[in-house]
Design an enzyme around this catalytic site. Structure first.
Site, PDB file in Angstrom:
ATOM      1  N   TYR A  93       0.816  -1.221   0.000  1.00 31.22           N
ATOM      2  CA  TYR A  93       0.000   0.000   0.000  1.00 31.22           C
ATOM      3  C   TYR A  93       0.849   1.271   0.000  1.00 31.22           C
ATOM      4  CZ  TYR A  93       0.271  -0.635   5.165  1.00 31.22           C
ATOM      5  OH  TYR A  93       0.680  -0.843   6.461  1.00 31.22           O
ATOM      6  N   LYS A 119       5.258   4.374   4.852  1.00 28.72           N
ATOM      7  CA  LYS A 119       5.914   3.352   4.021  1.00 28.72           C
ATOM      8  C   LYS A 119       6.247   3.900   2.633  1.00 28.72           C
ATOM      9  CE  LYS A 119       5.602  -0.312   6.858  1.00 28.72           C
ATOM     10  NZ  LYS A 119       6.772  -0.990   7.430  1.00 28.72           N
TER      11      LYS A 119
END
Ligand code: COA
Length: 267
Positions: A143, A158
């Site tokens: 994601y 991330k």
């Protein structure tokens, strides 16, 4: 003697889940492994598991958000293991929360751990890695480039870590330092079970979206990490290896929240 003998690996978040699995895997190959985390008890458990299997492990308590603690932890690592060959930026925090309900401090806490923590560790590991033409491995998530409703804090962090992977690979390649990432798909660990698997029934829906037809295991990620950090991958830098059974190809979101809502008839 394996290519890992005499080398050392630092795994942040090494007291549980994927971090522990990676630490055990590197240690099984003969590397000295330092596990780093905030709480001493799980770190000591990781060390005990490593030693019971005949490996060399050390624990260092540290909050990756604090640059001074990170500097001290990396000095400890280099001192104990004699050198630092591999840094695995695995420490993370995550929970499911609709973005409109997430507090600014909740967002900040996760970004601080994953992204700022990843930079702090890379920054202070640099001199050690340069000496041995070492490796950085960042643990991201699919994601980071797709989407996952309910974890905007983690997705943003991330994505930043993935950008850092590529930028540092471009910048530190001149020193022989390789920087790569692994993007794991859904995997059962203590942390994900507690924070992300909101309903046991979710697993069936999720597996249907995974071409290889199963949830991942920590060892799937540990094997990928070992390869990416090893000599076999000597000309691989700036890449992200997705380890998710092909889940991302179908649009790839884990959809922990939306799948749950759909299952519960709320979506
Ligand atoms: N839903 C919404 N907000 C949450 C939350 C949740 N489940 N858990 C924490 N938060 C918010 C807190 O309310 C707080 O914000 P506030 O000050 O506005 O109230 C903020 O996040 C920080 O929480 P706190 O517990 O004080 O921070 P911490 O630094 O001790 O913990 C976390 C960091 C939040 C990431 C925590 O979940 C953690 O330590 N996780 C580590 C383990 C983990 O998550 N591993 C990943 C497994 S997939």
């Amino acid at each position: 003697m394996s290519g890992w003998s005499g080398k050392s690996v630092l795994v942040t978040g090494g007291g549980s889940g994927l971090g522990r699995a990676m630490a055990q895997r590197f240690a099984a190959e003969g590397a000295a492994v330092v596990v780093l985390g905030r709480r001493e008890e799980p770190l000591l458990e990781s060390v005990a598991l490593i030693e019971r299997a005949g490996g060399r492990g050390f624990a260092v308590t540290c909050d990756v958000r604090d640059p001074e603690q990170v500097q001290a932890a990396i000095a400890f690592t280099a001192d104990r293991a004699g050198r630092l060959d591999v840094l695995v930026n695995n420490a993370a925090g995550n929970f499911i929360c609709p973005s409109e309900q997430l507090s600014p401090n909740g967002f900040k806490s996760v970004v601080d751990i994953v992204l700022n923590g990843g930079f702090n560790c890379s920054r202070f590991a640099f001199e050690h890695l340069r000496r041995v033409r070492g490796v950085i491995l960042n643990i991201v998530a699919t994601y980071a480039w797709l989407a996952e409703p309910g974890v905007v804090h983690s997705a943003a962090a991330k994505a930043g870590l993935l950008a850092m992977t590529r930028t540092l690979a471009a910048e530190w390649g001149q020193f022989g330092i390789r920087v790569n990432a692994v993007a794991p798909g859904p995997i059962h660990t203590e942390g994900t079970d507690k924070n992300l698997w909101v309903a046991p029934e979710l697993e069936q829906a999720m597996v249907r979206g995974i071409p290889l037809g199963r949830i991942g295991q920590p060892s799937d990620v540990a094997e990928a990490a070992l390869w990416l950090c090893g000599e076999q991958a000597a000309w691989v830098s700036g890449t992200c290896l997705t380890v998710d059974g092909g889940q991302w190809l179908s649009g790839g979101v884990y959809n922990f929240r939306t799948a749950y809502e759909r299952f519960a008839g709320k979506g």
